[in-house]
Design an enzyme around this catalytic site. Structure first.
Site, PDB file in Angstrom:
ATOM      1  N   TYR A   1     -15.650  -8.599 -12.771  1.00 38.36           N
ATOM      2  CA  TYR A   1     -14.261  -9.010 -12.994  1.00 38.36           C
ATOM      3  C   TYR A   1     -14.109 -10.518 -12.917  1.00 38.36           C
ATOM      4  CZ  TYR A   1     -13.466 -10.080  -8.039  1.00 38.36           C
ATOM      5  OH  TYR A   1     -13.508 -10.656  -6.793  1.00 38.36           O
TER       6      TYR A   1
ATOM      7  N   ARG B   1     -18.685 -17.409 -16.721  1.00 36.94           N
ATOM      8  CA  ARG B   1     -19.243 -16.724 -15.549  1.00 36.94           C
ATOM      9  C   ARG B   1     -19.180 -15.208 -15.717  1.00 36.94           C
ATOM     10  NH1 ARG B   1     -16.633 -17.973  -9.772  1.00 36.94           N
ATOM     11  NH2 ARG B   1     -14.937 -16.746 -10.664  1.00 36.94           N
TER      12      ARG B   1
ATOM     13  N   GLU C   1     -19.797 -18.383   2.912  1.00 37.52           N
ATOM     14  CA  GLU C   1     -18.553 -18.656   2.175  1.00 37.52           C
ATOM     15  C   GLU C   1     -17.412 -17.902   2.835  1.00 37.52           C
ATOM     16  OE1 GLU C   1     -18.639 -17.138  -1.876  1.00 37.52           O
ATOM     17  OE2 GLU C   1     -19.733 -15.350  -1.277  1.00 37.52           O
TER      18      GLU C   1
ATOM     19  N   HIS D   1     -26.315   8.254 -11.337  1.00 41.18           N
ATOM     20  CA  HIS D   1     -26.477   6.874 -10.883  1.00 41.18           C
ATOM     21  C   HIS D   1     -27.012   5.944 -11.965  1.00 41.18           C
ATOM     22  CE1 HIS D   1     -25.517   8.568  -7.067  1.00 41.18           C
ATOM     23  NE2 HIS D   1     -25.732   7.427  -6.423  1.00 41.18           N
TER      24      HIS D   1
ATOM     25  N   ARG E   1     -20.971  11.600 -14.203  1.00 44.04           N
ATOM     26  CA  ARG E   1     -21.466  10.858 -13.041  1.00 44.04           C
ATOM     27  C   ARG E   1     -22.959  11.079 -12.780  1.00 44.04           C
ATOM     28  NH1 ARG E   1     -22.448  10.932  -7.679  1.00 44.04           N
ATOM     29  NH2 ARG E   1     -21.703   9.123  -6.487  1.00 44.04           N
TER      30      ARG E   1
ATOM     31  N   LYS F   1     -20.090 -11.521  -9.767  1.00 43.44           N
ATOM     32  CA  LYS F   1     -18.689 -11.211  -9.434  1.00 43.44           C
ATOM     33  C   LYS F   1     -18.452  -9.729  -9.715  1.00 43.44           C
ATOM     34  CE  LYS F   1     -14.121 -13.406  -9.552  1.00 43.44           C
ATOM     35  NZ  LYS F   1     -13.883 -13.543  -8.119  1.00 43.44           N
TER      36      LYS F   1
HETATM   37  C1  LIG Z   1     -16.573 -14.165  -2.530  1.00 47.22           C
HETATM   38  C2  LIG Z   1     -15.884 -15.246  -3.265  1.00 47.22           C
HETATM   39  N1  LIG Z   1     -16.348 -16.491  -3.188  1.00 47.22           N
HETATM   40  C3  LIG Z   1     -15.750 -17.515  -3.837  1.00 47.22           C
HETATM   41  C4  LIG Z   1     -14.607 -17.311  -4.603  1.00 47.22           C
HETATM   42  C5  LIG Z   1     -13.952 -18.472  -5.307  1.00 47.22           C
HETATM   43  O1  LIG Z   1     -14.205 -18.423  -6.666  1.00 47.22           O
HETATM   44  P1  LIG Z   1     -13.191 -19.057  -7.733  1.00 47.22           P
HETATM   45  O2  LIG Z   1     -13.006 -20.485  -7.328  1.00 47.22           O
HETATM   46  O3  LIG Z   1     -13.918 -18.928  -9.013  1.00 47.22           O
HETATM   47  O4  LIG Z   1     -11.931 -18.284  -7.644  1.00 47.22           O
HETATM   48  C6  LIG Z   1     -14.097 -16.020  -4.732  1.00 47.22           C
HETATM   49  C7  LIG Z   1     -12.900 -15.778  -5.554  1.00 47.22           C
HETATM   50  O5  LIG Z   1     -12.359 -14.734  -5.630  1.00 47.22           O
HETATM   51  C8  LIG Z   1     -14.751 -14.960  -4.045  1.00 47.22           C
HETATM   52  O6  LIG Z   1     -14.288 -13.706  -4.151  1.00 47.22           O
END
Ligand SMILES: Cc1ncc(COP(=O)(O)O)c(C=O)c1O
Length: 283
Positions: free
Chosen positions: A32, A51, A178, A101, A99, A146
């Protein structure tokens, strides 16, 4: 009326139904993005969509659009819903299949959905700063993707939220990685540090904008690991994300870090960020 995108079609939200055997629903098998809209205009859309295509490639998924096609479709939805300041959320799951895997046959098309939300900028928080809580990072080892799988992130956010905090500062052992939905930065003696863009973090788009601002303003930023001790001894801490922008952290609860107000470097970056918004979106 609120419109959404379902499999490439713009339709009334009430008519949009997702199949119970969608792999996103059953496995979190998908990816996403969230893109910010300021003044009815996308901010850093190309970076987000690039990305997205990279995330798709990393999980062996082929998206049935070009970047431009996708951007145009998303722009039509923003226009249709008359979004001024807000976000667009978009996701691709690996599609609908019985379904099992392993990945379905190649003829199963990824399922694409998107919706918009009108939201104001978090101006008060940006001015005053927020509190955060240290939480162990128990996520998998592909945080660079993501992915729709966010259990590790949401459990950490919940723990922080229950403690009255805006964000969780994740750490693997003593290393700070993070936030649960943001990137983390510390400032010490005028130098910024943030975790390098490895498999242990998501390389945020806001993080990259901040790196550009640092370059333009001759502020030193190092993509270098830092530990909890350095975090707590920092002069300034801030987080960054699409919806939170450059957000000061003024207190790490239960720990020694606390500042009266957001620091000087954080303020400079916030001002730089405003300029970037104005330049792209004319606000
Ligand atoms: C785990 C994580 N790290 C960093 C970010 C920051 O990313 P962005 O600046 O692209 O929103 C997000 C944004 O949702 C995130 O979910």
């Amino acid at each position: 009326m609120d419109y959404v995108i379902l499999d490439g079609q713009i339709l009334d939200r009430n008519k949009a139904k997702v199949d119970i055997e969608d792999r996103g629903y059953q496995f979190g098998d998908g990816i996403y993005e969230v893109i910010r809209v300021y003044n009815s205009t996308f901010f850093t859309a190309d970076e987000h969509l690039t990305r997205l295509f990279q995330s798709a490639e990393k999980i062996g998924m082929t998206l049935p659009y070009t970047l431009e096609e996708l951007k145009n479709l998303l722009a039509s939805l923003v226009k249709r819903n008359n979004i001024n300041d807000g976000t667009i959320y978009l996701q691709f799951s690996r599609g609908v299949a019985a379904r099992q895997h392993h990945y379905p046959d190649k003829d199963v098309k990824p399922a694409f959905t998107a919706y918009t939300k009108e939201i104001e900028r978090p101006k008060d928080k940006l001015k005053k700063g927020v509190h955060a809580k240290l939480v162990e990072d128990v996520r998998w080892l592909r945080c660079d993707i993501k992915s729709l799988n966010l259990l590790g992130n949401i459990m950490a956010k919940q723990e922080a939220s229950e403690a009255g905090c805006f964000e969780a500062i994740l750490h693997r052992g003593s290393t700070v990685t993070e936030g649960s939905s943001s990137n983390m930065f510390i400032v010490k003696d005028g130098i910024i540090k943030t975790h390098p863009a490895t498999n242990l973090i998501l390389n945020g788009i806001t993080r990259r904008v901040i790196m550009d601002i640092c370059k333009e303003q001759n502020i030193t930023i190092k993509e270098e690991e830092f530990n909890i001790e350095e975090l707590l001894a920092a002069d300034e801490i801030f987080l960054a994300s699409t919806t939170s922008e450059v957000m000061p952290i003024v207190k790490v609860i239960g720990e020694s870090f606390e500042t009266e107000e957001p620091g000087e470097i954080t303020r400079k970056l916030q001002a730089g960020f405003e300029k970037k918004i104005a330049l792209q979106c004319g606000e």
